[in-house]
Design an enzyme around this catalytic site. Structure first.
Site: not given
Lengths: 594, 131, 246
Positions: A121, A235, A237, A247, A250, A292, A360, A395
């Site tokens: 990730f 955030q 995304h 969405l 990721e 991100r 996001h 985050r």
């Protein structure tokens, strides 16, 4: 008005709320306490937005990984604005919680030998993200919901819209809620209340969030004097579908997907994330596996330079998964294939997916201490609605699903503990507050103003996107802040078309908008006052494009003010374990202790 | 608590006419009717065999009447149709596994038809030999 | 922009209409307009009193089930472009209707809870210990057995597709029986014995006549009909064993 005495009230039936409920039930059993636990949610628990999480949940798992590495990734990922004691607690407890989920039946994807599989990730030094194909949130939420059915002591009020918390003498005393099916109010007297009401992504026009993610709980705490902390960190995304904002996880990039601009060029190498990694060989913290905030900012730069493509009205870049092959895609990313097919008629096996950044996640939220308790005694917050201090200014993907388990549980245990030691507040004061809510609702029904919530909402989400987007500058933010305050005034002059009591969804949306306006103000004020660039908060002004640890290594705290504009204060950050250092990815990050 | 006023739409007797899928389902279920007729014929045949030659001749004549042939032909088609629907469903109800993998449904459907052919050939062979 | 006519079934008992009626709306649409988008358009532009459930708009939360031209569908996943002529939107069939497109899900949830849809295993809960780090082992092949049935989003479309549930709401129904079967098939689970009495009942698997429409309408390809009918095999075995054991 119906009244009930409940030891522990939990508001919100998503991952954090359900985990808290189970933890409270377990704690009570262990200590042989008789406690009533009530979970209220404005939707059935399995509809909660946790369900939409796709990629996975992080915890140190493999032999080569270390707690220190997860700590460093999280702190650096948050640009040193995370509470380091909290991060330390989190990384130590994340694995235990994911194991617990497994013991409750969560179908984590497996290796051939039957042990749990992990994937890469963004912003994480190594593969440590547990996943259930690309429906991790769905499987976690349903596992938690179904497990909660095992506990008869967990009662539920589904489709109850909580209007307010009741506070008596600085301590929480209960909640007042509206039964959506009838429009009737109910007063729950409580010893502990946990807010697990999710984020506020719906403040922005283009977002990946469900319609219910309107920040109600944040606004309730805020109005009672709890600070909203670090709200300016929103955030984006990097990969949402154009048009809807749905969405695209990721995990696509974790599995090896690449991002290209309209010329087919992997543009991320131009933004401090290179050098280019080999196709099919994703490398942690390089290129597509950067964090991100950086990726969304790179999109913005490409857009400004005219190197983005078009899909409908949207400027887009492309997520190319074709080299992963049909079989692998259908095993690891079946939901993504389905979503791309249904919503934009693109088959990821054959074509790159057009994508663009979308709001996001709300990094900030209800300020709590390291034990999830707010400055109101007995009022706890956990999950996205809370700012326990885990994420700092940005985050990392897959930290939030673990967060809602670790801190949902902690909040549940703390709430049960507290409920065992205090008594219910005097009901006279409570009834007054309940009565005030009754009057508030009645006024809304009777109001004969000219304003319409639809129009106000549209103006709000548009101005938030314009003023508090990926890059921000003072004039834009000031305009937005003025606009929000104007909208707050206009909101007082609102009028409902639907006057019915049962299932008045227009009333719900009106109330949500009211809460949203407060949170928007806090978000915009924080953004305006933070005169530096850090994590997801990126300023355009030339002298503000760098991080400024001298003046802004601080949390923003915004306080509600019934008489006028909200007030902002600064709070020190806990950096006792890792001194602020340069935050770098790609080759630039080599050699830096991260 | 305020009374909730629900409206509960009752399912009418002709519910299955409201959707093509339900009509197909009812057709599948209705295959039983000609099959019942065929079974009755069979039973009557056995009975008349026990009753003596005259009775048996009567039964044969009955069986040769065009209407009876038509209904029995329908029963034959209906049984094939029913078998077809059943074979389609079978792999979903009894997924067979070999070597850790579920057998492909198409293979299982083919296998069943193969079984039908084998039984038919066997029956034909027995009858032919008898003649 | 072209428009499409939507006929929406309204039910507004508070306004004194004790029977449902149809109301038409003309909706501008393009290739990307879903039924849910259309409903939102009605609510925001034409009639704020229209009530319906929705949330994620990406076919995973299971809120927005409605009948589209007599077939149960998720509103967010059905597109106006796919329908010729006017589109009829009604609340999910076989459930009590509360208001407009909102149905009472209470019985559905009761049925879910009735089958004990959680992992039952005697081994000690690690929640008790601070340092518990052991997961169960489960190979991909073992997971494959139940994975499909774990994909149910509880949207209720299968109940609207099931005439047996329509005729007898006490029938546990496709989703609940699928969930029971999902846990029965899970190599980590030991709770089958506890669940079988529910499955064995007349209102358990045996009310199913394999109409199969539930699997047809399932938006997640869970194939509840397969689960229920596999459940019949299990139930038959269970009852036979019961007879032999006396």
């Amino acid at each position: 008005m119906r009244e009930q005495d409940i030891d522990i009230v939990i508001v919100g039936g998503g991952g954090a709320g359900l985990r808290a409920a189970i933890a409270a039930a377990e704690s009570a059993r262990k200590e042989h306490r008789q406690q009533r636990i009530m979970l209220l949610s404005k939707v059935y628990p399995m509809r909660s937005h946790t369900v939409s999480a796709e990629g996975g949940a992080a915890a140190v798992t493999s032999e080569e990984d270390s707690l220190q590495a997860h700590f460093d990734d999280t702190v650096a990922g948050g640009d040193w604005l995370a509470e380091q004691g909290v991060v330390d607690y989190f990384i130590r407890h994340a694995h235990r919680e994911l194991v617990q989920m497994e013991r409750w039946g969560c179908p984590w994807s497996r290796k051939p030998d039957g042990s749990v599989q992990v994937r890469r990730f963004g912003g994480m030094k190594t593969a440590r993200t547990w996943f259930a194909a690309d429906k991790t949130g769905f499987h976690m939420l349903h596992t938690l919901f179904q497990t909660s059915l095992k506990y008869p002591e967990i009662e539920r009020l589904d489709e109850y819209f909580v209007l307010d918390i009741a506070v008596v003498a600085g301590a929480v005393a209960g909640v007042i809620a509206l039964e959506i099916a009838t429009g009737e109010l109910i007063l729950l007297r409580a010893k502990s209340v946990i807010l697990a009401t999710g984020g506020a992504g719906r403040l922005f026009r283009f977002n990946t969030n469900a319609g219910i993610v309107t920040g109600d709980g944040m606004a309730m705490a805020f109005r009672h004097g709890v600070a909203l902390r670090d709200m300016e960190f929103v955030q984006y995304h990097p990969t949402g579908l154009p048009g809807s904002g749905v969405l695209i996880t990721e995990a696509c990039r974790g599995e090896g997907g690449i991002l290209v601009n309209k010329d087919g060029y992997r543009y991320l190498q131009d933004y401090g994330l290179g050098p280019e990694t080999l196709l099919g060989h994703p490398q942690n913290k390089y290129m597509e596996l950067g964090p991100r905030d950086k990726l969304s900012q790179a999109f913005w730069q490409e857009q400004q330079s005219g190197r983005t493509g078009k899909f409908g009205d949207s400027d887009v870049v492309y997520l190319d998964l074709r080299h992963l092959g049909k079989e692998y895609l259908h095993e690891r990313l079946p939901f993504i294939c389905e979503l791309a097919n249904v919503f934009i008629n693109v088959d990821p096996v054959k074509e790159p997916i057009p994508i663009r950044p979308a709001v996001h996640y709300t990094m900030g939220g209800i300020e709590t201490d390291a034990h999830c308790e707010t400055r109101i005694k007995g009022l706890y917050a956990a999950g996205e609605c809370a700012s326990v201090g885990l994420h700092g200014a940005n985050r990392l993907g897959s930290n939030s699903l673990s967060e809602l388990l670790v801190f949902g549980r902690l909040a549940g245990e703390e709430a049960s503990q507290r409920a065992a030691t205090v008594t219910f507040a005097d009901s006279t004061a409570l009834k007054e507050q309940a009565q005030a809510q009754k009057i508030r609702i009645a006024k809304l029904y009777d109001a004969e103003g000219e304003e319409n919530w639809v129009e106000l909402k549209r103006e709000l989400v548009l101005t938030m996107e314009t003023g508090c987007g990926i890059y921000r500058e003072v004039a834009g933010m000031q305009t937005t802040l003025d606009m929000i305050r104007d909208l707050q005034t206009r909101y007082r002059n609102i009028r409902l078309q639907d006057k019915s009591r049962a299932y008045n969804t227009e009333l719900m949306q009106c109330l949500e908008l009211g809460y949203g306006l407060d949170i928007a103000e806090a978000t915009c004020l924080g953004a305006l006052e933070r005169k530096e660039s850090r994590g997801a908060h990126k300023r355009l002004e030339e002298d503000l494009q760098q991080r400024d640890d001298v003046n802004y290594l601080k949390h923003s705290q915004v306080f509600f003010n019934a008489e006028g504009p909200a007030q902002l204060r600064w709070q020190d950050v806990d950096t006792h374990l890792s001194a602020p250092a340069e935050r770098a990815y790609g080759d630039a990050g080599k050699g830096i202790k991260q | 608590m305020a009374k909730r006023t629900s409206y509960f739409p009752e399912l009418k007797r002709n519910w299955w006419l409201k959707h093509p899928y339900f009509k197909k389902y009812m057709a599948r279920e209705a295959t039983v009717l000609p099959l019942v007729f065929f079974l009755l014929c069979l039973l009557a045949g056995l009975y008349s065999l026990l009753q003596g030659a005259e009775s048996w001749q009567g039964w044969l004549t009955f069986m040769q009447s065009p209407l009876v042939i038509a209904v029995n032909a329908l029963a034959f088609i209906a049984s094939l149709f029913h078998a077809w629907t059943f074979f389609q469903l079978f792999p979903r109800v009894m997924p067979l596994r070999a070597g850790g993998r579920t057998l492909p449904p198409n293979l299982m459907v083919l296998g069943q038809w193969f079984g039908v052919v084998v039984v038919m050939v066997l029956a034909a062979w027995i009858f032919m030999r008898g003649l | 922009m072209t428009t499409k006519r939507l006929s929406i079934q309204r039910y507004l008992p508070e306004q004194g209409n004790n029977t449902p009626y149809w109301q038409d709306f003309d909706i501008p649409f393009d290739d990307s307009t879903s039924v849910l988008d259309a409903l939102n358009y009605v609510k925001e532009e034409l009639d704020g009193s229209l009530s319906y459930r929705w949330s994620c708009r990406m076919a995973i939360c299971g809120s927005c089930g409605v009948m589209v031209n007599n077939t149960p569908k998720l509103g967010c996943q059905s597109f106006l472009r796919d329908y010729e002529g006017p589109v009829k939107i009604a609340p999910l069939a076989h459930f009590p209707v509360e208001k407009d497109l909102i149905i009472d899900m209470g019985l559905f949830l009761d049925h879910l809870a009735a089958v004990q849809p959680y992992l039952i295993n005697d081994s000690r809960l690690i929640n008790d210990s601070e340092e518990g780090t052991e997961t169960f082992k489960q190979t991909p092949a073992q997971m494959e057995k139940y994975k499909q049935f774990a994909g149910c989003i509880n949207c209720g479309l299968c109940y609207s597709a099931c005439p047996q549930f329509g005729l007898n709401p006490e029938f546990l129904g496709p989703a609940a029986l699928t969930l029971a079967h999902r846990y029965n098939l899970d190599s980590r689970d030991q709770g089958k014995k506890q669940r079988m009495p529910q499955m064995n009942r007349e209102e358990g698997v045996w009310s199913c006549t394999f109409v199969g429409f539930c699997s047809e309408v399932c938006p997640k390809n869970v194939d509840p009909a397969a689960a229920v009918n596999q459940g019949k095999v299990e139930s038959a075995k269970d009852m036979l064993i019961g007879i032999f054991k006396g």
